[in-house]
Design an enzyme around this catalytic site. Structure first.
Site, PDB file in Angstrom:
ATOM      1  N   ASP A  55       0.834  -1.200   0.000  1.00  0.00           N
ATOM      2  CA  ASP A  55       0.000   0.000   0.000  1.00  0.00           C
ATOM      3  C   ASP A  55       0.870   1.251   0.000  1.00  0.00           C
ATOM      4  O   ASP A  55       0.603   2.217  -0.715  1.00  0.00           O
ATOM      5  CB  ASP A  55      -0.909  -0.022   1.234  1.00  0.00           C
ATOM      6  CG  ASP A  55      -1.724   1.240   1.390  1.00  0.00           C
ATOM      7  OD1 ASP A  55      -2.534   1.537   0.505  1.00  0.00           O
ATOM      8  OD2 ASP A  55      -1.546   1.937   2.407  1.00  0.00           O
ATOM      9  N   GLU A 126      -2.262  -5.230  -3.556  1.00  0.00           N
ATOM     10  CA  GLU A 126      -1.273  -4.506  -2.751  1.00  0.00           C
ATOM     11  C   GLU A 126      -0.209  -5.453  -2.208  1.00  0.00           C
ATOM     12  O   GLU A 126       0.982  -5.096  -2.148  1.00  0.00           O
ATOM     13  CB  GLU A 126      -1.970  -3.765  -1.605  1.00  0.00           C
ATOM     14  CG  GLU A 126      -2.825  -2.602  -2.082  1.00  0.00           C
ATOM     15  CD  GLU A 126      -3.530  -1.882  -0.953  1.00  0.00           C
ATOM     16  OE1 GLU A 126      -3.924  -0.723  -1.147  1.00  0.00           O
ATOM     17  OE2 GLU A 126      -3.700  -2.481   0.131  1.00  0.00           O
TER      18      GLU A 126
END
Length: 230
Positions: A55, A126
């Site tokens: 992320d 992610e």
């Protein structure tokens, strides 16, 4: 730790991920529910730590691209960034590359449609970025993101949207409660009224703005919220 199946290794390579250490990629594709079916065996690491890392790598890479690609002000940059790194965008890209077929899920989670869940697909996208960073470093991870996100970066995601719409999308993309608007104060005569409006999102924060109409104050409050928390 399990090894990658030949099919998953072939898929990762075809997608553009350079695989050296099987365990990193197995972890990136392992949902927490997978351990529920191991019948007493030692639990395997799931993707949460790599998702956390990916992320941040995604956010930095996209923010860097946006900074170089335009001279937009901070609010506009934040609006586009939020749209481009949202869970919905990550899930869309994960679905496009066929990630769902390679996620390691528990039996019940798979039967419940976990392989096509936006939440799980977004998380896995992610975590794959996180694995790419661990294996190959930031430069490779960044270029992989730019390649996978090419159509998104060249599209209209997050551009020129009304601040209230942008804030609602930000909340949805970040799995937050929907924005709540309230009039904190109304002052002045009817012909020159002033409205103070507050917008808040539970467990995130609040922002206020003042304008001559309730609608304009809501718009400015949403803009202020995105600039502070987006």
């Amino acid at each position: 730790m399990s090894e990658l199946s030949p099919e998953t290794r072939e898929w990762l390579t075809a997608t553009g991920f350079a695989v050296c250490n099987d365990s990193v990629w197995v972890e990136a594709l392992t949902h927490g529910s997978f351990n529920s079916g191991l019948l007493g065996a030692a639990p395997e690491p799931d993707y949460q730590r790599l998702e956390f890392l990916g992320d941040r790598v995604l956010g930095l890479s996209v923010a860097s691209w946006l900074y170089r690609a335009s001279d937009n002000h901070e609010g506009q940059l934040s609006q586009r960034l939020n749209a481009l790194v949202s869970g919905a965008t990550c899930a869309r890209i994960a679905r496009a590359i066929g990630a769902g077929a390679h996620i390691r899920l528990g039996k019940q989670a798979r039967e419940d449609g976990g392989a096509d869940s936006d939440n799980i697909l977004g998380d896995v996208m992610e975590s794959l970025i996180g694995a790419c960073f661990v294996e190959n470093g930031y430069d490779v991870a960044r270029e992989t993101i730019y390649r996978l996100w090419e159509s998104e970066l060249g599209g209209d995601a997050g551009k020129s949207k009304h601040p209230k719409s942008a804030l609602q999308e930000w909340a949805a993309g970040n799995r937050r409660a929907m924005p709540h608007y309230s009039v904190v104060e109304r002052s002045g005569p009817d012909h020159a009224a002033r409205f103070t409006v507050e917008v808040s999102i539970h467990n995130v924060g609040a922002a206020q703005a003042i304008a001559s109409s309730k609608g304009e104050a809501e718009k400015l409050a949403a803009k202020a919220f995105l600039e502070e928390f987006g």
